[in-house]
Design a protein around this motif. Structure first.
Motif, PDB file in Angstrom:
ATOM      1  N   ASP A 179      47.990  43.031  35.801  1.00 12.15           N
ATOM      2  CA  ASP A 179      48.438  41.657  36.053  1.00 12.15           C
ATOM      3  C   ASP A 179      48.392  41.323  37.539  1.00 12.15           C
ATOM      4  OD1 ASP A 179      48.910  41.215  33.386  1.00 12.15           O
ATOM      5  OD2 ASP A 179      51.071  41.584  33.507  1.00 12.15           O
ATOM      6  N   ARG A 180      48.721  42.289  38.374  1.00 10.50           N
ATOM      7  CA  ARG A 180      48.785  42.037  39.814  1.00 10.50           C
ATOM      8  C   ARG A 180      47.416  41.938  40.482  1.00 10.50           C
ATOM      9  NH1 ARG A 180      53.029  40.724  38.619  1.00 10.50           N
ATOM     10  NH2 ARG A 180      55.062  41.215  39.535  1.00 10.50           N
ATOM     11  N   VAL A 181      46.389  42.516  39.865  1.00  6.18           N
ATOM     12  CA  VAL A 181      45.072  42.548  40.529  1.00  6.18           C
ATOM     13  C   VAL A 181      43.992  41.839  39.711  1.00  6.18           C
ATOM     14  CG1 VAL A 181      45.610  44.707  41.715  1.00  6.18           C
ATOM     15  CG2 VAL A 181      44.458  44.795  39.501  1.00  6.18           C
ATOM     16  N   GLU A 182      44.364  41.166  38.647  1.00  2.89           N
ATOM     17  CA  GLU A 182      43.380  40.546  37.757  1.00  2.89           C
ATOM     18  C   GLU A 182      42.413  39.656  38.526  1.00  2.89           C
ATOM     19  OE1 GLU A 182      43.174  37.668  33.800  1.00  2.89           O
ATOM     20  OE2 GLU A 182      45.104  38.341  34.568  1.00  2.89           O
ATOM     21  N   GLY A 183      41.113  39.825  38.248  1.00  2.00           N
ATOM     22  CA  GLY A 183      40.093  39.002  38.879  1.00  2.00           C
ATOM     23  C   GLY A 183      39.732  39.414  40.298  1.00  2.00           C
ATOM     24  N   ASN A 184      40.305  40.495  40.797  1.00  2.14           N
ATOM     25  CA  ASN A 184      40.075  40.902  42.186  1.00  2.14           C
ATOM     26  C   ASN A 184      39.898  42.418  42.221  1.00  2.14           C
ATOM     27  OD1 ASN A 184      39.944  41.111  44.954  1.00  2.14           O
ATOM     28  ND2 ASN A 184      41.822  39.987  45.352  1.00  2.14           N
ATOM     29  N   LEU A 185      38.724  42.875  41.800  1.00  2.00           N
ATOM     30  CA  LEU A 185      38.487  44.308  41.640  1.00  2.00           C
ATOM     31  C   LEU A 185      38.529  45.050  42.974  1.00  2.00           C
ATOM     32  CD1 LEU A 185      38.080  45.669  38.924  1.00  2.00           C
ATOM     33  CD2 LEU A 185      35.667  45.901  39.452  1.00  2.00           C
ATOM     34  N   LEU A 186      38.069  44.399  44.035  1.00  2.27           N
ATOM     35  CA  LEU A 186      38.118  45.043  45.347  1.00  2.27           C
ATOM     36  C   LEU A 186      39.560  45.319  45.750  1.00  2.27           C
ATOM     37  CD1 LEU A 186      36.684  46.055  47.865  1.00  2.27           C
ATOM     38  CD2 LEU A 186      36.698  43.727  48.761  1.00  2.27           C
ATOM     39  N   ALA A 187      40.443  44.346  45.508  1.00  3.02           N
ATOM     40  CA  ALA A 187      41.860  44.554  45.805  1.00  3.02           C
ATOM     41  C   ALA A 187      42.441  45.659  44.934  1.00  3.02           C
ATOM     42  CB  ALA A 187      42.626  43.252  45.604  1.00  3.02           C
ATOM     43  N   ALA A 188      42.030  45.711  43.660  1.00  2.00           N
ATOM     44  CA  ALA A 188      42.491  46.779  42.774  1.00  2.00           C
ATOM     45  C   ALA A 188      42.111  48.147  43.348  1.00  2.00           C
ATOM     46  CB  ALA A 188      41.893  46.594  41.389  1.00  2.00           C
ATOM     47  N   HIS A 189      40.890  48.259  43.800  1.00  2.00           N
ATOM     48  CA  HIS A 189      40.408  49.497  44.409  1.00  2.00           C
ATOM     49  C   HIS A 189      41.258  49.873  45.622  1.00  2.00           C
ATOM     50  CE1 HIS A 189      37.607  52.478  45.965  1.00  2.00           C
ATOM     51  NE2 HIS A 189      37.457  51.781  47.077  1.00  2.00           N
ATOM     52  N   GLN A 190      41.574  48.894  46.450  1.00  2.00           N
ATOM     53  CA  GLN A 190      42.373  49.149  47.649  1.00  2.00           C
ATOM     54  C   GLN A 190      43.793  49.566  47.295  1.00  2.00           C
ATOM     55  OE1 GLN A 190      41.771  45.354  49.538  1.00  2.00           O
ATOM     56  NE2 GLN A 190      40.000  46.066  50.708  1.00  2.00           N
ATOM     57  N   GLU A 191      44.367  48.934  46.260  1.00  2.00           N
ATOM     58  CA  GLU A 191      45.724  49.291  45.844  1.00  2.00           C
ATOM     59  C   GLU A 191      45.759  50.700  45.260  1.00  2.00           C
ATOM     60  OE1 GLU A 191      48.509  47.235  46.373  1.00  2.00           O
ATOM     61  OE2 GLU A 191      46.959  46.312  47.596  1.00  2.00           O
ATOM     62  N   ILE A 192      44.712  51.089  44.542  1.00  2.00           N
ATOM     63  CA  ILE A 192      44.631  52.451  44.000  1.00  2.00           C
ATOM     64  C   ILE A 192      44.547  53.457  45.141  1.00  2.00           C
ATOM     65  CG2 ILE A 192      43.140  54.032  42.698  1.00  2.00           C
ATOM     66  CD1 ILE A 192      42.444  51.535  40.922  1.00  2.00           C
ATOM     67  N   GLN A 193      43.737  53.158  46.152  1.00  2.00           N
ATOM     68  CA  GLN A 193      43.639  54.042  47.309  1.00  2.00           C
ATOM     69  C   GLN A 193      44.970  54.138  48.052  1.00  2.00           C
ATOM     70  OE1 GLN A 193      40.205  52.240  49.358  1.00  2.00           O
ATOM     71  NE2 GLN A 193      39.056  54.096  48.893  1.00  2.00           N
ATOM     72  N   LYS A 194      45.692  53.010  48.101  1.00  2.00           N
ATOM     73  CA  LYS A 194      47.001  53.016  48.761  1.00  2.00           C
ATOM     74  C   LYS A 194      47.947  53.997  48.073  1.00  2.00           C
ATOM     75  CE  LYS A 194      49.073  49.015  49.357  1.00  2.00           C
ATOM     76  NZ  LYS A 194      49.936  47.877  48.963  1.00  2.00           N
ATOM     77  N   LEU A 195      47.907  54.037  46.734  1.00  2.00           N
ATOM     78  CA  LEU A 195      48.766  54.958  45.996  1.00  2.00           C
ATOM     79  C   LEU A 195      48.439  56.419  46.336  1.00  2.00           C
ATOM     80  CD1 LEU A 195      48.861  53.143  42.536  1.00  2.00           C
ATOM     81  CD2 LEU A 195      50.838  53.632  43.997  1.00  2.00           C
ATOM     82  N   ALA A 196      47.169  56.696  46.611  1.00  2.00           N
ATOM     83  CA  ALA A 196      46.791  58.057  47.000  1.00  2.00           C
ATOM     84  C   ALA A 196      47.371  58.423  48.362  1.00  2.00           C
ATOM     85  CB  ALA A 196      45.275  58.192  47.026  1.00  2.00           C
ATOM     86  N   LEU A 197      47.503  57.428  49.238  1.00  2.00           N
ATOM     87  CA  LEU A 197      48.077  57.677  50.566  1.00  2.00           C
ATOM     88  C   LEU A 197      49.597  57.810  50.514  1.00  2.00           C
ATOM     89  CD1 LEU A 197      45.979  55.117  52.652  1.00  2.00           C
ATOM     90  CD2 LEU A 197      45.677  57.590  52.583  1.00  2.00           C
ATOM     91  N   LEU A 198      50.218  57.049  49.612  1.00  2.00           N
ATOM     92  CA  LEU A 198      51.677  57.029  49.547  1.00  2.00           C
ATOM     93  C   LEU A 198      52.270  58.182  48.761  1.00  2.00           C
ATOM     94  CD1 LEU A 198      52.285  53.211  48.912  1.00  2.00           C
ATOM     95  CD2 LEU A 198      52.741  54.471  51.028  1.00  2.00           C
ATOM     96  N   HIS A 199      51.539  58.663  47.752  1.00  2.00           N
ATOM     97  CA  HIS A 199      52.117  59.654  46.836  1.00  2.00           C
ATOM     98  C   HIS A 199      51.144  60.808  46.617  1.00  2.00           C
ATOM     99  CE1 HIS A 199      55.320  56.819  45.995  1.00  2.00           C
ATOM    100  NE2 HIS A 199      54.415  55.895  45.724  1.00  2.00           N
ATOM    101  N   PRO A 200      51.656  62.016  46.389  1.00  2.00           N
ATOM    102  CA  PRO A 200      50.780  63.169  46.147  1.00  2.00           C
ATOM    103  C   PRO A 200      50.126  63.093  44.767  1.00  2.00           C
ATOM    104  CG  PRO A 200      53.071  63.768  45.817  1.00  2.00           C
ATOM    105  CD  PRO A 200      53.080  62.373  46.356  1.00  2.00           C
TER     106      PRO A 200
END
Length: 348
Positions: A179-200
């Motif tokens: 719901d938060r990233v619908e229609g914006n796949l590049l942003a989805a990719h960035q948010e997924i990468q952010k989770l890798a930086l924030l959490h193990p």
């Protein structure tokens, strides 16, 4: 030769072809496909790269042909990339692309990559695109549809060693993310990468995802149409709120909804006249995902309900143009919301 996007990596592993064509509007997936081809080429000794962007009807194709037909002074192998943002190479470009395609087989000193936007059926059956397809590999890059997005997010998380919790909570987390990233796949990719930086690596909780993921959704008027025809009330209201916040024109949103109502009425009238549903859909140019939605909705839609929707669409047309109507909201977006919810009710 056509290659599915998810098969491109395996094909590159088997052997690099001298000509690739990427076509589609999903920027992230197109760039990842291009990066994969570049990486495979570098591993096989393609050390130089020339890039051309075709802009305007008077673009000079002689430089592209020269680059494709000459060997580098400093390397045995080179990559020639040709971007055509409009998807229309023009008369000279069409001839040049056919010439380059015909010369590609067996030419392993030059790797040619043509990058195009999403193409309509007429363009894909044109001579220049047919030549690219016949002499090389074409990859159609389709957007990730809303229904596929939670699975796509889960797959990307798994690639970086992360996952949501099992069961209902995990599914709710993925739906929230989508719901938060619908229609914006590049942003989805960035948010997924952010989770890798924030959490193990390992399991991600709902709270961790909620705290990290921004609301970066982008809504499309035509995706709104699919949500309405599916009867997805909560999603429809969220999309309308998003379109309003993004400054979308009320008349465009109304046009998309009204077009669907008129199409439903025309197809229903054709069915009442004795035409089979598939024939009625084809005659009214209803294709793809919308065709499946019409097939599900029309058998249960009464003539009276469609007539009421048509009248509502007429009323809202006036409201978004500044007119007032009895028993209807004066605000255009509120009127559009009411019309969309009426359509959702028909679909449920």
């Amino acid at each position: 030769m056509q290659i599915a996007l998810n098969q491109l990596g395996a094909q590159l592993h088997k052997g690099l072809r001298p000509l690739y064509t990427l076509h589609g509007d999903e920027a992230l997936l197109q760039q990842e496909a291009l990066d994969a081809i570049r990486a495979a080429a570098r591993a096989q000794g393609y050390t130089e790269r020339s890039s051309f962007t075709v802009v305007g009807a008077h673009f000079d194709w002689s430089g592209v042909l020269a680059a494709g037909g000459s060997l580098s002074l400093f390397a045995d192998k080179q990559i020639v990339e040709i971007r055509i943002p409009s998807g229309k190479p023009g008369k000279d470009g069409a001839a040049a692309l056919q010439q380059m395609a015909a010369a590609a087989p067996g030419n392993y000193s030059t790797l040619t990559v043509v990058v195009l936007p999403r193409l309509d059926k007429a363009t894909r059956t044109g001579a220049w695109f047919a030549a690219l397809e016949a002499h090389g590999a074409t990859v159609q890059i389709d957007p990730v549809e809303r229904a596929q997005l939670p699975g796509w997010i889960a797959q990307r998380l798994a690639a970086q060693g992360q996952r949501v919790v099992a069961g209902e909570e995990g599914q709710r987390t993925l739906q929230f993310f989508a719901d938060r990233v619908e229609g914006n796949l590049l942003a989805a990719h960035q948010e997924i990468q952010k989770l890798a930086l924030l959490h193990p690596e390992g399991e991600l909780t709902w709270a961790q995802v909620e705290a990290a993921v921004l609301n970066v959704a982008r809504y499309d008027v035509f995706k709104l149409s699919e949500a309405v025809l599916s009867g997805q009330v909560a999603r429809v209201q969220r999309m309308l709120d998003g379109l309003q916040a993004e400054g979308e024109a009320e008349v465009l949103v109304h046009w998309a909804l009204a077009e669907d109502i008129r199409a439903l009425k025309r197809v229903k009238d054709a069915m009442n006249a004795g035409k089979p549903l598939p024939m009625a859909l084809r005659e009214n140019r209803v294709w793809g995902a919308k065709e499946r939605l019409f097939e599900r909705l029309l058998p249960q839609a009464s003539d009276a309900a469609l007539a009421r929707l048509l009248q509502s669409a007429h009323t809202v047309d006036g409201i978004v143009k500044g007119l007032k109507a009895p028993d209807w909201p004066q605000d255009g977006w509120q009127a559009l919301s009411r019309l969309a919810l009426q359509m959702c009710k028909l679909a449920r």
